[in-house]
Design a protein around this motif. Structure first.
Motif, PDB file in Angstrom:
ATOM      1  N   GLU A  70       0.824  -1.238   0.113  1.00 36.91           N
ATOM      2  CA  GLU A  70       0.033  -0.131   0.005  1.00 36.91           C
ATOM      3  C   GLU A  70       0.881   1.270   0.135  1.00 36.91           C
ATOM      4  N   ILE A  71       2.146   1.164   0.732  1.00 38.26           N
ATOM      5  CA  ILE A  71       2.860   2.563   0.879  1.00 38.26           C
ATOM      6  C   ILE A  71       3.320   2.678  -0.506  1.00 38.26           C
ATOM      7  N   ASP A  72       3.684   1.672  -1.472  1.00 34.42           N
ATOM      8  CA  ASP A  72       4.176   1.893  -2.627  1.00 34.42           C
ATOM      9  C   ASP A  72       2.900   2.486  -3.579  1.00 34.42           C
ATOM     10  N   CYS A  73       1.772   1.622  -3.375  1.00 37.85           N
ATOM     11  CA  CYS A  73       0.867   2.232  -4.341  1.00 37.85           C
ATOM     12  C   CYS A  73       0.506   3.673  -4.132  1.00 37.85           C
ATOM     13  N   VAL A  74       0.431   4.074  -2.775  1.00 39.98           N
ATOM     14  CA  VAL A  74      -0.043   5.407  -2.487  1.00 39.98           C
ATOM     15  C   VAL A  74       0.815   6.347  -3.066  1.00 39.98           C
ATOM     16  N   ARG A  75       2.249   6.106  -2.871  1.00 40.91           N
ATOM     17  CA  ARG A  75       3.091   7.168  -3.685  1.00 40.91           C
ATOM     18  C   ARG A  75       2.923   7.115  -5.188  1.00 40.91           C
ATOM     19  N   TRP A  76       2.654   5.873  -5.601  1.00 37.21           N
ATOM     20  CA  TRP A  76       2.459   5.966  -7.074  1.00 37.21           C
ATOM     21  C   TRP A  76       1.067   6.555  -7.539  1.00 37.21           C
ATOM     22  N   LEU A  77       0.068   6.210  -6.961  1.00 35.43           N
ATOM     23  CA  LEU A  77      -1.286   6.661  -7.386  1.00 35.43           C
ATOM     24  C   LEU A  77      -1.409   8.305  -7.184  1.00 35.43           C
ATOM     25  N   LEU A  78      -0.653   8.685  -6.313  1.00 37.68           N
ATOM     26  CA  LEU A  78      -0.762  10.245  -6.014  1.00 37.68           C
ATOM     27  C   LEU A  78       0.398  10.917  -6.366  1.00 37.68           C
ATOM     28  N   GLY A  79       1.407  10.304  -6.880  1.00 36.71           N
ATOM     29  CA  GLY A  79       2.608  10.791  -7.433  1.00 36.71           C
ATOM     30  C   GLY A  79       3.410  11.841  -6.427  1.00 36.71           C
ATOM     31  N   GLU A  80       3.247  11.463  -5.155  1.00 35.15           N
ATOM     32  CA  GLU A  80       4.074  12.368  -4.321  1.00 35.15           C
ATOM     33  C   GLU A  80       4.608  11.477  -2.977  1.00 35.15           C
ATOM     34  N   GLU A  81       5.347  11.979  -2.250  1.00 31.49           N
ATOM     35  CA  GLU A  81       5.956  11.333  -1.312  1.00 31.49           C
ATOM     36  C   GLU A  81       5.105  11.282  -0.009  1.00 31.49           C
ATOM     37  N   ILE A  82       5.304  10.115   0.718  1.00 31.74           N
ATOM     38  CA  ILE A  82       4.591   9.753   2.189  1.00 31.74           C
ATOM     39  C   ILE A  82       5.507  10.643   3.339  1.00 31.74           C
ATOM     40  N   VAL A  83       5.223  11.596   4.114  1.00 33.06           N
ATOM     41  CA  VAL A  83       6.037  12.390   5.133  1.00 33.06           C
ATOM     42  C   VAL A  83       5.891  12.018   6.406  1.00 33.06           C
ATOM     43  N   ALA A  84       4.913  11.218   6.689  1.00 31.39           N
ATOM     44  CA  ALA A  84       4.826  10.885   8.291  1.00 31.39           C
ATOM     45  C   ALA A  84       3.801   9.557   8.281  1.00 31.39           C
ATOM     46  N   THR A  85       4.029   8.764   9.307  1.00 36.18           N
ATOM     47  CA  THR A  85       3.383   7.372   9.665  1.00 36.18           C
ATOM     48  C   THR A  85       2.882   7.630  11.212  1.00 36.18           C
TER      49      THR A  85
END
Ligand SMILES: NC(=O)c1ccc[n+]([C@@H]2O[C@H](COP(=O)([O-])OP(=O)(O)OC[C@H]3O[C@@H](n4cnc5c(N)ncnc54)[C@H](O)[C@@H]3O)[C@@H](O)[C@H]2O)c1
Length: 332
Positions: free
Chosen positions: A165-180
């Motif tokens: 899901e982490i990879d999919c979210v970055r790819w779907l949105l075209g942006e980085e994840i900044v916090a968890t």
């Protein structure tokens, strides 16, 4: 497991590739596999296979902790290398691969995030890119496995399961994840005594999209992957699985896949076919890059810290090298 499955698809399903050599630390296993591959050589050392003149491109499907050394050797030999996820088990090891590829100045590394090749996920990305229901605001994901072996640890829920899901979210949105952040709901009695199951993994992206990922790995009823994107004027979600739907005896419903292999078998086929095609054309890889592998591992590392602390943990990324240069850093 996955190595032999990729051999099966290259030799029996896909076109344009041939398995010319195999290597495994379990030499007997490598010999047994090679015996079914006419003309294939067996190497004691993976590095010798990578250097061999019979090898144009390399698939790394060994245990995760061994990926780094083989990917670095492939870069040193300037050979395209497809590495199963994770790119490497630590953020620092991934950063070493990114630096080596940057120094080589050519994109050689692809990471095995196969969901990007799934028909439904590609349609979902198309809808998000076209903003058919406006800009994305929130994403609800669920990653449910029927059961897991006893060796599966609570950290695995982040590192081995939510990583997709982490990879999919970055790819779907075209942006980085900044916090968890990670929440621990009431435990299921179906889980081993040592396992916290389910988990809710929360992800925050650079533009402020909030993502909740339910990870339930003892859900019993099937392998169920769900993703719904809440946008400004509607929602868009993965459809229900392919196959037939019943209406009978006052009920309606379809099938839930039994395992990840059933759910994603076509995605793996497409992933490896497109990689073979890219390698044959010699135009560089077009799939998930070493940077994507690095960023995913960095988010997982933040998630593992968040699991332990119960706090929000920021994701710290190095400046992105020009080689990965879309500006936002996420391969399309
Ligand atoms: N993309 C996906 O959905 C997906 C699915 C399954 C596995 N994987 C990844 O693929 C990798 C392999 O997983 P698996 O389930 O096939 O594991 P596995 O244990 O079935 O196979 C790993 C193989 O690597 C060999 N090996 C171990 N150390 C080695 C070394 N130093 N050099 C050469 N060979 C070595 C082992 O002998 C074994 O044959 C893992 O990184 C896993 O995360 C990804």
């Amino acid at each position: 497991m996955i190595g032999q499955d990729h051999i099966r698809r290259i030799t029996q399903v896909l076109s344009g590739g041939a398995v010319t050599a195999v290597s495994d630390v379990d030499h007997g296993r490598a010999q047994k596999v090679a015996a079914a591959l006419p003309g294939a050589k067996v190497f004691q050392q993976g590095e010798d296979l990578i250097r061999s003149a019979d090898v144009d491109a390399v698939l790394v499907t060994s245990s995760a902790a061994t990926h780094e050394r083989y990917v670095l050797e492939a870069i040193a030999q300037r050979k395209p290398v497809f590495c199963e996820k994770p790119l490497a088990t630590t953020t620092q090891a991934c950063a070493r691969i990114v630096s080596a590829e940057e120094a080589a100045g050519v994109s050689l590394v692809q990471v095995g995030f196969m969901r990007r090749y799934d028909h439904s996920y590609r349609a979902l990305k198309g809808a998000i890119d076209e903003q058919t229901v406006g800009a994305p605001l929130i994403i609800h994901c669920a990653h449910r496995n029927p059961s897991v072996p006893d060796s599966y640890l609570t950290e695995s829920a982040v590192v081995d399961t939510a990583v997709h899901e982490i990879d999919c979210v970055r790819w779907l949105l075209g942006e980085e994840i900044v916090a968890t952040r990670v929440f621990k709901p009431r435990r299921t009695r179906k889980a081993s005594a040592h396992l916290q199951d389910p988990l809710i993994v929360m992800l925050e992206t650079a533009s402020g999209v909030i993502v909740d990922v339910e990870v339930s790995v003892n859900i019993v009823y099937g392998y169920d992957i769900r993703c719904e994107v809440v946008c400004e004027s509607g929602t868009v979600a993965l459809g229900e699985a392919a196959g037939v739907a019943y209406r009978r005896a006052n009920t309606w419903g379809g099938q839930v896949p039994a395992s990840w292999i059933d759910r994603f078998v076509r995605a793996y086929d497409t992933e490896i076919q497109e990689w073979i095609d890219d390698v044959t054309r010699g135009t560089g890889v077009s799939g998930p890059t070493a940077w994507d592998g690095y960023a995913a591992t960095a988010v997982c590392s933040s998630g593992v810290q968040a699991l332990a602390s119960g706090e929000r943990v920021e994701v710290l990324l190095l400046p992105q090298p020009k080689l990965y240069g879309s500006g936002k850093g996420v391969a399309k």
